[in-house]
Design an enzyme around this catalytic site. Sequence first.
Site, PDB file in Angstrom:
ATOM      1  N   CYS A  11       0.864  -1.383   0.016  1.00 20.64           N
ATOM      2  CA  CYS A  11       0.117   0.117  -0.067  1.00 20.64           C
ATOM      3  C   CYS A  11       0.920   1.280   0.170  1.00 20.64           C
ATOM      4  O   CYS A  11       1.588   1.343   0.869  1.00 20.64           O
ATOM      5  CB  CYS A  11      -1.025  -0.014   1.304  1.00 20.64           C
TER       6      CYS A  11
ATOM      7  N   TYR B   8      -6.869   4.508 -10.196  1.00 27.36           N
ATOM      8  CA  TYR B   8      -6.787   3.514  -9.080  1.00 27.36           C
ATOM      9  C   TYR B   8      -7.746   2.460  -9.520  1.00 27.36           C
ATOM     10  O   TYR B   8      -7.208   1.409  -9.067  1.00 27.36           O
ATOM     11  CB  TYR B   8      -7.218   4.542  -7.930  1.00 27.36           C
TER      12      TYR B   8
ATOM     13  N   GLU C 149       1.710  -0.524  -7.073  1.00 26.86           N
ATOM     14  CA  GLU C 149       1.618   0.636  -6.343  1.00 26.86           C
ATOM     15  C   GLU C 149       2.868   1.191  -5.889  1.00 26.86           C
ATOM     16  O   GLU C 149       3.648   0.345  -5.351  1.00 26.86           O
ATOM     17  CB  GLU C 149       0.669   0.691  -5.120  1.00 26.86           C
TER      18      GLU C 149
ATOM     19  N   ASP D  22      -3.516  -7.237   2.305  1.00 25.34           N
ATOM     20  CA  ASP D  22      -3.568  -6.657   1.017  1.00 25.34           C
ATOM     21  C   ASP D  22      -3.169  -7.768  -0.130  1.00 25.34           C
ATOM     22  O   ASP D  22      -1.988  -7.762  -0.218  1.00 25.34           O
ATOM     23  CB  ASP D  22      -2.941  -5.075   0.781  1.00 25.34           C
TER      24      ASP D  22
ATOM     25  N   TYR E  56       0.134  -4.958  -5.181  1.00 21.61           N
ATOM     26  CA  TYR E  56       0.874  -5.028  -3.894  1.00 21.61           C
ATOM     27  C   TYR E  56       2.357  -5.653  -3.814  1.00 21.61           C
ATOM     28  O   TYR E  56       2.809  -5.945  -2.737  1.00 21.61           O
ATOM     29  CB  TYR E  56       0.131  -5.572  -2.802  1.00 21.61           C
TER      30      TYR E  56
ATOM     31  N   CYS F  51      -2.857   1.924   7.147  1.00 21.62           N
ATOM     32  CA  CYS F  51      -1.212   1.893   6.772  1.00 21.62           C
ATOM     33  C   CYS F  51      -1.128   0.255   6.711  1.00 21.62           C
ATOM     34  O   CYS F  51      -1.274  -0.349   8.001  1.00 21.62           O
ATOM     35  CB  CYS F  51      -0.471   2.348   7.899  1.00 21.62           C
TER      36      CYS F  51
ATOM     37  N   CYS G 273      29.373 -11.291   3.601  1.00 16.40           N
ATOM     38  CA  CYS G 273      27.862 -11.437   4.402  1.00 16.40           C
ATOM     39  C   CYS G 273      28.225  -9.858   5.018  1.00 16.40           C
ATOM     40  O   CYS G 273      29.142  -9.771   5.833  1.00 16.40           O
ATOM     41  CB  CYS G 273      27.745 -12.344   5.233  1.00 16.40           C
TER      42      CYS G 273
END
Length: 238
Positions: free
Chosen positions: A55, A87, A99, A134, A139, A204, A225
Amino acid sequence: MFLNSRTPQLPTREQALTGRPEPAFAVPDRHTVLGNPLLGPYPEGLEVADFGMGCFWGAERKFWQLPAGVWTTLVGYQGGYTENPTYEEVCSGRTGHTEAVRVVYDPRVTSYGRLLRTFWESHNPTQGFRQGNDVGTQYRSAIYTHSAAQAATAEASREAYQKVLTASGHGTISTEILPAEGRAFYPAEAYHQQYLDKNPAGYCGIGGTGVELGDPFETNWGVSCPTGIAPAPESADQ
């Protein structure tokens, strides 16, 4: 945002919606928090970075909240086929776009590596066409690079983050890293821009794994690493 119980699939170019030659809506002139213009051309010396991490409301806020170096941010649609999508069209799953957040930053003040650290630590890059609750191709996790240097740094950071994710019991990173060239960024509607500044209690949907990547100024990615990486004892989606 929405929850879709079906397994999402990206459309082919032939299956994607056609779109339109011109945007269907206007974009605000200035950022509501940073005060700078949303759209280019941007001042000389600034660089652009594009990220998809679920999102875009919460994702954009992660970058404008960085302490220094970010000049402006805006949200939009990228990585697909449909020209100047809306949208609703992106949510249909028939555009191929994800998005995305565009971050315009000053490399003299902050680094692309610092932006990548925010990107990796602020979402779960192992979930494919999903971020938390979502679900949908829009996404998916993505990095669209604007130079060979960005591409090399993004690839090295993905390798470094995979090592600590694996050590912490997480799965394989599904993030796509592709050139921004040929993958136009289409700004989203006005109400999406800086949404969580205008709606502080708004939704959110992003949440990190709890696994840290470490400071890019102290990490020698791509050689061994990396140091300075501390996995969290438990991961959770928000």
